[in-house]
Every structure is written in C-alpha cells, then in structure tokens.
Design an enzyme around this catalytic site. Structure first.
Site, mmCIF file in Angstrom:
data_model
loop_
_atom_site.group_PDB
_atom_site.id
_atom_site.type_symbol
_atom_site.label_atom_id
_atom_site.label_comp_id
_atom_site.label_asym_id
_atom_site.label_seq_id
_atom_site.Cartn_x
_atom_site.Cartn_y
_atom_site.Cartn_z
ATOM 1 N N ASN A 157 0.856 -1.190 0.000
ATOM 2 C CA ASN A 157 0.000 0.000 0.000
ATOM 3 C C ASN A 157 0.889 1.237 0.000
ATOM 4 O O ASN A 157 1.803 1.336 0.811
ATOM 5 C CB ASN A 157 -0.877 -0.053 1.271
ATOM 6 C CG ASN A 157 -1.869 1.109 1.328
ATOM 7 O OD1 ASN A 157 -1.829 2.007 0.478
ATOM 8 N ND2 ASN A 157 -2.731 1.065 2.311
ATOM 9 N N SER A 160 0.251 3.206 3.541
ATOM 10 C CA SER A 160 -0.119 2.211 4.551
ATOM 11 C C SER A 160 -0.015 2.812 5.953
ATOM 12 O O SER A 160 0.982 3.446 6.293
ATOM 13 C CB SER A 160 0.816 1.022 4.413
ATOM 14 O OG SER A 160 0.521 0.090 5.393
ATOM 15 N N SER A 161 -1.067 2.617 6.734
ATOM 16 C CA SER A 161 -1.006 3.119 8.117
ATOM 17 C C SER A 161 -0.088 2.190 8.897
ATOM 18 O O SER A 161 -0.313 0.984 8.921
ATOM 19 C CB SER A 161 -2.384 3.097 8.767
ATOM 20 O OG SER A 161 -3.367 3.437 7.832
ATOM 21 N N GLY A 387 -4.891 -5.397 9.934
ATOM 22 C CA GLY A 387 -5.537 -6.706 9.899
ATOM 23 C C GLY A 387 -4.525 -7.812 10.087
ATOM 24 O O GLY A 387 -3.351 -7.560 10.342
HETATM 25 N N1 ADP Z 1 -13.193 2.890 -1.661
HETATM 26 C C1 ADP Z 1 -12.092 3.102 -2.366
HETATM 27 N N2 ADP Z 1 -12.156 3.689 -3.559
HETATM 28 C C2 ADP Z 1 -11.057 3.909 -4.278
HETATM 29 N N3 ADP Z 1 -9.826 3.555 -3.910
HETATM 30 C C3 ADP Z 1 -9.690 2.954 -2.716
HETATM 31 C C4 ADP Z 1 -10.807 2.707 -1.893
HETATM 32 N N4 ADP Z 1 -10.347 2.087 -0.784
HETATM 33 C C5 ADP Z 1 -9.018 1.990 -0.931
HETATM 34 N N5 ADP Z 1 -8.604 2.488 -2.078
HETATM 35 C C6 ADP Z 1 -7.223 2.548 -2.603
HETATM 36 O O1 ADP Z 1 -6.456 1.638 -1.898
HETATM 37 C C7 ADP Z 1 -5.346 2.249 -1.256
HETATM 38 C C8 ADP Z 1 -5.116 1.633 0.113
HETATM 39 O O2 ADP Z 1 -6.182 1.935 0.971
HETATM 40 P P1 ADP Z 1 -5.970 2.111 2.536
HETATM 41 O O3 ADP Z 1 -7.283 2.478 3.071
HETATM 42 O O4 ADP Z 1 -4.845 2.990 2.824
HETATM 43 O O5 ADP Z 1 -5.635 0.676 2.993
HETATM 44 P P2 ADP Z 1 -5.359 0.166 4.452
HETATM 45 O O6 ADP Z 1 -5.639 1.278 5.371
HETATM 46 O O7 ADP Z 1 -6.293 -0.958 4.621
HETATM 47 O O8 ADP Z 1 -3.958 -0.256 4.468
HETATM 48 C C9 ADP Z 1 -5.745 3.682 -1.124
HETATM 49 O O9 ADP Z 1 -4.609 4.528 -1.148
HETATM 50 C C10 ADP Z 1 -6.599 3.885 -2.366
HETATM 51 O O10 ADP Z 1 -5.777 4.160 -3.473
HETATM 52 MG MG MG Z 2 -4.491 2.131 6.684
#
Ligand code: ADP
Ligand code: MG
Length: 1107
Positions: A157, A160-161, A387
């Site tokens: 990602n 990524s957080s 997760g």
């Molecule tokens: N609902 C969505 N619509 C469009 N792109 C999304 C959506 N959810 C996630 N993404 C894409 O996926 C990437 C990773 O999402 P993120 O929420 O940071 O993941 P996580 O927090 O689970 O690691 C985001 O930067 C975005 O580009």
């Molecule tokens: Mg995240």
C-alpha cells in the site's frame, strides 16, 4: 407515492451472503467476484459490510449518494458503506446506543479509506452550524496530520497506516459532533531506521525535504537531497501519484486547523530533522588498553547540528553514545559501548524519539479536539487497525498484530452472537444453540497471565543471566507444547518432529484465520524496547520545549530503577482497554478485502481473496448468521413485497400486517419449520425459502405486469376508439353542414338572378311608359310656353309704345314750359346780382374771421405777443387795429388789478427804466430787484431811533452807502436817508447826522455808463449845503436811490428837475477843487466790485470789472 425498494431488487449475485445457496467457499468467492466485476464493491453478511478495494475512484461517494442513503433502512438499498454509517449514526442519535465501527482487513485493503468514508458521511448528515462545522473540520483534519507521521509506502500500500488507530467521536443528544478522542496503537517504529526493499520511511521525512521552503530547511539545517540521509532508503524515495511537496502544505494547513501553534509545528519539525541527523552519525572503533573496544563518533558535524537543533550539550550526547551506566542497588557501573552497541543505541534513540513524537502528536490533537461540554456524550468509535498479517517472515510485530485481531474476532463472535440472541429474545423466538468456533482458546494461549506466550516473553526478558531468543523458544516449547494451537519443531509434541515445514527457531500458532509461523529472532529485544538511561537523561537535559515532555524518565530526580514495562505488556494492556471499551458499544463491522496484490483496478485474484476471506472468518460469519434463521424481515415490508402471491392479501390487506403475513405463508403452503413468527419480524430459516418467495413474486409480477399491460392496452384502445368515433361524428356534422350551405347558396344565387331579370324587365316597361308620359307633358308645356311668350311680347310691345308716347309728350311739354318761363323771367335776373353776391361773400368772410378770432384769442398775459394772422390782405388794417385795441384793453385789464402801492412801485420802476434803460450797464440787473426803500429798518432798529426822530419826515429810502474819500478813494459807510424834502447822510454806527441837504440844493446826479454803483451828488453852487462840496457815493442800490431822488426832486413843484448825467467821466467838486472821476474797464482784480483809486490830485479812477 414513495416506491419501496429493497436490497433484493436488481441484485447482482446476492447482496447479502446469508442468502448464498448453496453456501460454500467457491460460491462465496464467486459471488464476490461477480459483484466486483459489476462494480459492486460492497456485499453484506447480515449487518456486516464486506468491502472490496476497487483501486480506482467509483462514482458512488457523491453528495447525491449521501442523500440517497440518508435516513433509509439498511436493507432498502443495495449494499453500501453509507448504509452502515447511516444505521450506526441513526441508532446512536435516536436510540441512544453508543456505536463502534470496526474496520479490519489486511494492509492495503482499504480500511483507512473506509474509516474516512464513514467519518465524511457522518459529517455530511449530522447537524450544521459554525461551531459544529469547526469541530467537524478539526476531526477530519486530524487525519492528514496522523497520516503524514504514521503512514508510509509499503509494498502492499502506497499509503499504509503503520499504527493502529481508534477514534471516539462524541455527539450531543441532537447528534451534533462535540469532539473526539484518538488512541494509537503500536507504531511500527523500526521503520524509522530501516525499511524493507521497495518501501519508504514515514511520509513526513520526504514531505519535509520536498515541501519545506529553503528558509525552513536552512533553519532545520537540512538538505533537500534525500540521498544525504542514511535513514531514507533510496530505491523508492518517490512514489508515483504522490506529490510530497503538496502533501506537506496540506499537512501544515491541517495542523493549523487542528490548532497547532506555529512554534509547536516548528518544534515538531526540529525533532523530525533531528531524527534524520541522528541517522547520519557514524562510529568508528577505538581500542583501549584494557582490551575493551570503544567507539567514537566519526564525523562530528552531524552530531553537532543535531545537538544544536535539540539544544543538547554535544559532549553529553557524545558520552552517552560511548558509555552505558548501569545502576543497581545504589551502585553505578559504567561500561564502554563498542561500535555495534553504539549503533544500536543510536537507532534505539531514533526510534524512541520518533515514536514518542508520534504519541505526543496524538495527545496534542486530542487536546484540540476534546469535547468542551461536560454533558453526557454519545460516542461513535471508529477502529482502523491493522488486519491479520501472514508474511513469509513473521516477527514480533506480526505476533502482536495477529494477537490483536484474534481479540477482535473474539469480540466479534461474542457481540454477533449476543446480538443474535438478543434479537431472538426480543422477537420471542426459541433460541437454538449455534455451533461455531470460539477462538478464546487462542487468545488464552497468547495472553494468559501465567503461561501465555506474552507472559513468558516478559519473564524471559526480566530473567537475570543470558537471555536470547532461543532460550525464549525453549521456554515456549516446554510450557505450550501441549497446546493444540501451538506447534514447534522442538516441542515435546513428537508429531511435529517430522514436520519439515517447520524450521528451527520458529514457532507456529494456529490462529482462527490460519496458521502463522513466527521467527523468534528479535522477540526479546523488541519486547525490551531498551533505551539506555544515559541517552534518555541526555535527552531530558535538552533545551527544547518538546524533549522534556517526551523523555520524562530521563529526569534524574525521578530515577526509577524498575525496568520500564515491556512492549508486549503495554500492548496487551492497551488491547485490553480497547476491548473493554468496544464491548460497551454496539458494533458495526466493515471487512476490507483487497482483490489483488498489484494495487490494480479490475483484477480479482481468487486465491488472494479466498485467503483473506478465510482469515477474516467470513464463512464463519455467514454460518453464525445462518445458524438459526438466515433471513428476517419486518412484517410490513414483507407483506408489501409478497402480498401479490395470495388472493386474500392482494391488492390490499385490511387487517394487522402479521396476520396478513400468516395468511400469505399459509396460502403458499410453506412448511412451518422454514419460518417462525417473531414479534415484529418474520424469520426465514433457509435462503431457499426466500428465493422461492422471490421467484414466485417475480412470476407474479410478470403476470401482474401482463395484466396491467392488458388492461392498460384495452383502456388505451377503447379510449382511442371513442376518440375516433367522437371525431367522426364531429367531422360528419361539419361536412353536412358545409354541403347544405353550398346547396343553399347555389339556389339562393339563381333565385336572385331570376328575380333580377324579372324585375329588370318590369322596370324597363314602366320606365318606357313614364318616359312617354313625360315627353307628352314636356311637349304641352313647350307649346303653351311659346304661345304665352308670343302673347306677352305682343302686349309688351304695345305697352312700350304707349309709354314712349306718354314720355315724349311730357318732355316736349317741359321744354316748352321752360322756354316760356325763361323768356318771361330773363329780365328780372342779372341787374343787382353782382353787388349782392359780393356783399354776401364779404359778409360771410367777416363772419368767419370773427368767429375764428373768437376761437383763437391770445392769453391775457400783457407780454403775450401772439395774434391770429389775417386771412385776406384787405383785412390788414382791421386786424392790426383790432390787435392794438386788444393789447390796450388787456393792459388796462391788467393794470386794473394793481393796488396803489404796487402802482407806485411800478411807476418807480418805469421811471428807472426811462432814466437808465440802455444808458447804464447796471440797469438790467436791477429790473428784477424790487425797490424796498428801507434797507436798514430804520423804524425798528433802536440804534437809529435818534436818527429817525431827527429826520421827522417820512423816510422814503434808507440804505447804507459808501462815501468816497477824495484823499485815497476809499469809502466809509454812511446811512443814506431820503425824505420828501431832504436827503441825509448819517454815521452808520452812531446814527449821528453828518449832513442833511434839502433836495432843492441837489442839482444833478452823475453816474457812469458802466456796471458800478458810484454816483456823484452835485449841489447847487453857492448854497449852504455846497460848502463842503459834492458827494461821491457808491451803493448797491444805485438805480433805486437815483430813481427815488429823481422822483422826489420832480415832485417838488417849485423847482426844476434834477439832472441825471450819465457819462464815464465827470467832475466832482470837493470843497475848492474839482476832481475828475474816470471810469475805466479794468480786470477783475478786486473781485466783482468796482474799486476807486486816487490817481492824482485831480483824478480819481474807478476801475469797473469788465462784464
Ligand atoms: N473505496 C475506495 N475507492 C477507491 N480507492 C480505494 C478505496 N479504498 C481503498 N482504495 C485505494 O487503496 C489504497 C489503500 O487503501 P488504505 O485504506 O490505505 O488501505 P489500508 O488502510 O487498509 O492499508 C488507497 O490509497 C486507495 O488508493
Ligand atoms: Mg491504513
């Protein structure tokens, strides 16, 4: 009418996995894939939302969508994260239930995005207003700040957080946000010093270097070049589609909105810079005599700059990198650090510095977004936590993370079951026990206080003696060997000895979501999370606003010999708190799944999704949900949806809805085990039954549609036909009318033609007759006229003849008579006619002249010289005579008005005129002056009383005169009195008589011809008066004096007249001598009066001013 919709409408696959039939892993994945391919990224499992990451922006997060989902029931529309957010928000607001939204999924699955979507939805639908908007803005803007410091690019990602986040949003009773509290969990701080291949350090480092102004960088002693910093791995410094500089501005802006002070921001950036500097500090070995290795800082420049940034004394830090002081029981032992220990210390400091800075940021944000009001809050928690992680190499971090997920799964099971059970009780349905896997046993394996893995790790870390990761594994092997979820190659459990998939120095735990192999290397160190006390003390001493706050243990006053709590312990405690917190709330689940490993849109990798579905326990989830009754629905929407399936309920059911549903189900002959009637809902055991209903409904709808179509078409045709019929009648009526009109017009016009012909014929006939009659009449008239004419002319001729004859007779008679008369009377005319006419004419002229004279008579003024002219020459004499008479008469008339006195005055004036007119130049000026006589008022003036009495006679004239002295020609004033017989000269002042001369003695008076007042009085030679000689006097009233003298002299009968001698040269007798007085015209030397001057003995010259 509002159209009731349902999740079941236009479903792609099934919108709710509970309805999946048959339920298997394949069908589950197939359903997900089917929906994903149709852009349906959300699918329900009951009230749980499965979210697939689309990796592209879909048009389903618009404000219109927000409005669509606002205040709608969960199952009313197709699955959406907004439906879940709306449900949570409404039950928080309306039912006063605290909510939590648990978002799980692996890295890159879209958890953070999902949490943002939930927050933005809530922000959009909750109250508005200046204050509320500010709170919303602050809550939303805390995200970019935390993401900059806590997120990084990883292989999974780009954003990524690298920390877990739980945020409580607090609302008031109206549902308006009041504030929030953020908790953070386990920042992946090892990333600060080292990043795996293809990954980056935390965003903020890159953002600062690219986005900060030159000035700021200079202040922070930084260089824009990433390659200058050891802590920033170079291979993936820039990320496509990520503008670090722009992000930096966003972060600065967000910090400002959240409420960071300018100097706080500066301090934070200084710490970030210090971490970068710290990474550049390098050490070199230096051998010491005693054989111990010692390290030295290689290039002190970075150290110096870092110390300057943080306000640390350089020597203190340098020493802290070379020595380590261990205090035990009042003893202080200082040992040197070798190079690798120094590096360890450096990295530990960097990690600590950064992670503490991050925690400080969270605390600071919390301070800002804290709810102000003290009233009771309703809370919505949003948990965005890492997760389940199963990597090739799993270490302490994965262990901790998976532990957390294990706990979450546990409360998920617990809460889902609890909710299910509560619903059954609420709905009064018999509870049947549900078989499901409870992962409490795995949680116990990890967190048990006596023999849990974390407890043993802590024990190992605190144990004196040599402690390594292997000793820890040994311990695990001895204690957990019997546990059914624990596996290890060295465990006493002999069945694993032959398991070659299990390497050495590893252990495996069978988590609820799958087996994970952990490598023990680093467990002890990471759990210890050791920062040498010398370093923390050095940091505490720093002269920097933040450092004292984030290194409180460095305070020498509070030296704590106890070890700080281990990382594992801390995490367990915070997870415990979190779980307790979540248990009090109503949970809402979002399960995020990423469809592929490539961060690409449209790709759906079955194995990857299957793996996630497995470890997220989604199948498990569906099973639990379906254990009792798969589907439930409120009676009302149920009846509404299926009422067409039964004659009694179609089209309207008048009774209670539940009874309607009962009638409906009975009519459909569905076996009674398949459903149960709750208080408000009907519970359907198998999706099969639901689909049966749906199928029937669809068939029925088709029939209904056909029916509606049929009726509609019939109605439409009938309507059309009626319209046609009606129109036909109208058309026919109009046409008939038109035809009849035409026919009528034709008949009418032919009639008119015929009529006109007949009338014409008749008229012509009459006309002919009339014309004949008229001609006859005219002929008669003409004939009679001619006859009358002849008659008349004949008569006229006769009359004329007669008249002519009469006239001739009269004329002849007159002529004859005239002749006769003239002959008779001629002799009487002409003889005296001339004389008479003449007299008459003269008479007439005279008469006219006199009448005219009467009209043009001149005025009565004697000086008016006007007189009308004579009209004829022969009247000249008469006219002149008349004028003379008139003038005389007018004078007489004029005179007759005078009194005696006035007459005397005029007589005097007349006399003066006779004497002086045209003789003396002085005369004209005297004409207008009245002769007053007494100029000195002799009677009244007391001064002259004596004089008056002396004179005796009546004074005719009294005036002041000048007596000219012969000697010098000068004059002296004298009173001159004239009486009837005398004239007297007296002194002007005293009134004494100087001389009194009887008038007979005065012979003559001499005056000049000029404009002067000199006069000489000549006395009779030889008389008594003449003894003193003549008098030469001058007076202003010369004319009067002389005139009066002359009159007085004349009045005396016995003497001759007084001579008046007017000449410019005369002689005056002064005693013996005769002096000549001569008048000359002189210049106006003495003004206007004449002056007398003696020229010689015999000549006095009087110069008279020329006029
Ligand atoms: N609902 C969505 N619509 C469009 N792109 C999304 C959506 N959810 C996630 N993404 C894409 O996926 C990437 C990773 O999402 P993120 O929420 O940071 O993941 P996580 O927090 O689970 O690691 C985001 O930067 C975005 O580009
Ligand atoms: Mg995240």
């Amino acid at each position: 009418m509002e159209v009731k919709t349902s999740l079941l409408d236009n479903m792609i696959g099934v919108g709710d996995m509970v309805l999946l039939e048959p339920l298997s892993e394949e069908s589950f994945i197939e359903n997900l894939r089917n929906r994903f391919d149709h852009n349906e990224i959300y699918t329900y499992i009951g009230s749980v939302v499965i979210s697939m990451n689309p990796y592209r922006s879909l048009p389903i997060f618009t404000p219109e969508k927000v409005e669509e989902y606002r205040n709608r029931n969960f199952y009313e529309l197709s699955p959406h994260i907004y439906a879940l957010a709306d449900e949570a928000y409404r039950s928080l607001r309306d039912q006063d239930k605290d909510q939590c939204i648990l978002i799980t999924g692996e890295s890159g699955a879209g958890k953070t995005e999902a949490s943002k979507l939930v927050m933005s939805y809530v922000a959009a639908v909750c109250g508005k207003g200046q204050e509320v908007n500010k709170v919303k803005e602050q809550l939303l803007q805390s995200n970019p700040v935390l993401e900059a410091f806590g997120n990084a690019k990883t292989v999974r990602n780009d954003n990524s957080s690298r920390f877990g986040k739980y945020m409580d949003i607090e609302f008031d009773f109206k549902g308006d946000p009041l504030g929030g509290v953020i908790s953070n969990y386990l920042l992946e701080k090892s990333r600060v010093v080292k990043q795996p291949r293809g990954e980056r350090n935390f965003h903020i480092f890159y953002q600062l270097l690219s986005g900060a102004s030159d000035d700021t960088l200079k202040k922070l002693k930084l260089d824009r070049d990433f390659s200058k910093y050891n802590y920033l791995s170079l291979d993936s410094a820039s990320v496509t589609g990520l503008d670090d500089a722009a992000c930096f501005r966003t972060v600065r802006n967000a910090m400002q909105i959240v409420g960071f002070m300018e100097d706080e921001v500066q301090s934070v950036l200084e710490l970030v810079a210090a971490v970068l500097k710290l990474g550049n500090i390098e050490f070199k070995p230096e051998s010491r005599v005693n054989g111990f290795d010692e390290s030295r800082v290689k290039d002190k420049n970075d150290l110096k700059e870092m110390c300057e940034l943080l306000g640390i004394e350089q020597s203190v830090l340098e020493r802290a990198f070379s020595y380590r002081t261990v205090e035990a029981k009042m003893e202080k032992v200082s040992t040197t650090l070798n190079v690798s220990q120094a590096y360890y210390a450096r990295d530990a400091l960097a990690k600590n510095l950064y992670s503490r800075l991050f925690s400080w940021l969270v605390t600071r944000i919390n301070e800002s977004i804290k709810a102000q009001a003290k009233t009771r809050h309703k809370v919505m928690g949003v948990l965005d936590i890492y997760g389940f992680e199963i990597f090739e190499e799993n270490s302490f971090e994965q262990f901790i993370i998976n532990y957390c997920n294990e706990k979450l799964q546990q409360i998920f099971i617990e809460l889902t079951l609890r909710e299910e059970q509560e619903e059954y009780i609420r709905e009064d349905i018999e509870w049947t026990n549900i078989e499901y896997f409870n992962n409490a046993i795995i949680c116990d394996l990890i967190e048990n206080n006596q023999n849990g893995i974390l407890a043993m790790l802590d024990e190992e870390c605190l144990r004196p003696g040599t402690v390594t990761d292997d000793t820890f594994l040994d311990k695990l092997n001895t204690i957990c060997a019997e546990h059914q979820h624990f596996e290890s190659r060295l465990s006493k459990n002999s069945k694993f000895l032959t398991d070659h998939s299990l390497p050495h120095s590893c252990f495996r735990i069978q988590h609820y979501a799958g087996k994970v192999l952990y490598r023990v290397e680093g467990f002890v160190d990471k759990n210890n999370d050791l920062l040498y006390r010398d370093l923390s003390q050095a940091m505490y001493k720093a002269n920097h606003s933040l450092m004292k706050q984030i290194f409180p243990e460095g305070n020498p006053a509070k030296v704590n010999l106890k070890r700080p709590p281990t990382a594992g312990f801390q995490f367990k405690a915070s997870v415990g708190t979190l779980m307790r917190n979540l248990l009090t709330k109503n949970p809402n689940y979002i399960r995020c799944i990423k469809p592929n490993d490539k961060k690409a849109a449209h790709i759906f990798t079955d194995t990857l999704v299957c793996h996630q579905a497995r470890y997220l326990g989604l199948m498990e989830n569906v099973r639990v949900r379906r254990a009792g009754y798969a589907f439930r629905q409120m009676y009302e929407p149920c009846l509404e949806r299926y009422k067409m399936l039964c004659k009694q309920t179609w089209p309207h059911w008048r009774g209670p809805t539940r009874e309607g549903v009962e009638v409906l189900m009975a009519d459909l002959q569905i076996s009674t085990e398949e459903f149960a009637y709750g208080r408000s809902k009907i519970f359907i055991r198998n999706p099969r039954t639901l689909f049966f209903l749906e199928e029937k409904r669809r068939g029925c709808l088709e029939n209904l549609a056909a029916l509606i179509q049929k009726i509609y078409r019939g109605w439409k045709c009938r309507k059309h036909f009626l319209l046609l019929k009606k129109s036909q009648v109208v058309v026919a009526a109009w046409y008939r009318r038109y035809a009849q009109q035409n026919k009528y017009q034709k008949i009418k016009s032919s009639t008119v033609v015929m009529q006109s012909f007949i009338r014409g014929w008749k008229a012509r006939k009459i006309l002919r007759e009339l014309k004949y009659q008229k001609r006859c009449k005219e002929a008669v008239t003409t004939i009679s006229a001619y006859w009358h004419g002849t008659q008349a002319r004949r008569e006229l001729r006769r009359l004329k003849e007669e008249a002519r004859r009469k006239h001739a007779v009269a004329v002849i008679w007159a002529y004859w008579l005239g002749l006769k008369v003239r002959r008779e009377y001629r002799k009487f005319f002409r003889a005296h006619a001339g004389r008479k006419i003449y007299d008459f004419t003269i008479q007439r002229i005279m008469q006219k002249y006199f009448l005219n004279l009467k009209k043009t008579m001149p005025s009565m003024s004697p000086i008016d010289k006007k007189w009308p002219a004579r009209p004829y020459l022969f009247m000249e004499g008469a006219n002149t005579e008349l004028r003379r008479i008139f003038y005389l008469w007018r004078c007489k008339k004029y005179r007759s008005q005078f009194t005696e006195d006035k007459k005397a005055v005029y007589e005097e004036k007349l006399e003066a005129s006779e004497i002086f007119k045209d003789k003396k130049a002085l005369y004209p000026s005297s004409v207008s002056q009245p002769f007053k006589g007494d100029y000195v008022e002799i009677n009244k003036n007391p001064k002259y009383q004596k004089l008056n009495t002396a004179v005796e006679e009546k004074v005719i004239l009294a005036d002041v005169v000048n007596k000219i002295n012969r000697a010098n020609g000068k004059g002296s004033s004298r009173i001159f009195l004239l009486t009837k017989n005398n004239f007297v000269l007296a002194d002007q002042k005293t009134g004494q008589v100087k001389a009194s001369i009887p008038l007979p003695d005065l012979t003559s008076v001499s005056v000049s011809t000029q404009n002067d007042g000199f006069f000489a009085l000549k006395l009779k030679e030889g008389s008594a008066s003449a003894a003193k000689g003549d008098f030469l006097l001058s007076s202003d009233h010369l004319i009067e004096i002389i005139t009066k003298l002359h009159r007085a002299g004349t009045a005396m009968a016995d003497r001759e007249q007084i001579n008046i001698n007017i000449s410019d040269e005369f002689l005056v007798q002064f005693k013996q001598d005769k002096v000549c007085v001569k008048f000359v015209q002189g210049g106006s030397k003495n003004g206007n009066s004449a002056a007398c001057k003696r020229k010689n003995n015999r000549l006095l010259e009087v110069s008279v001013p020329s006029p």
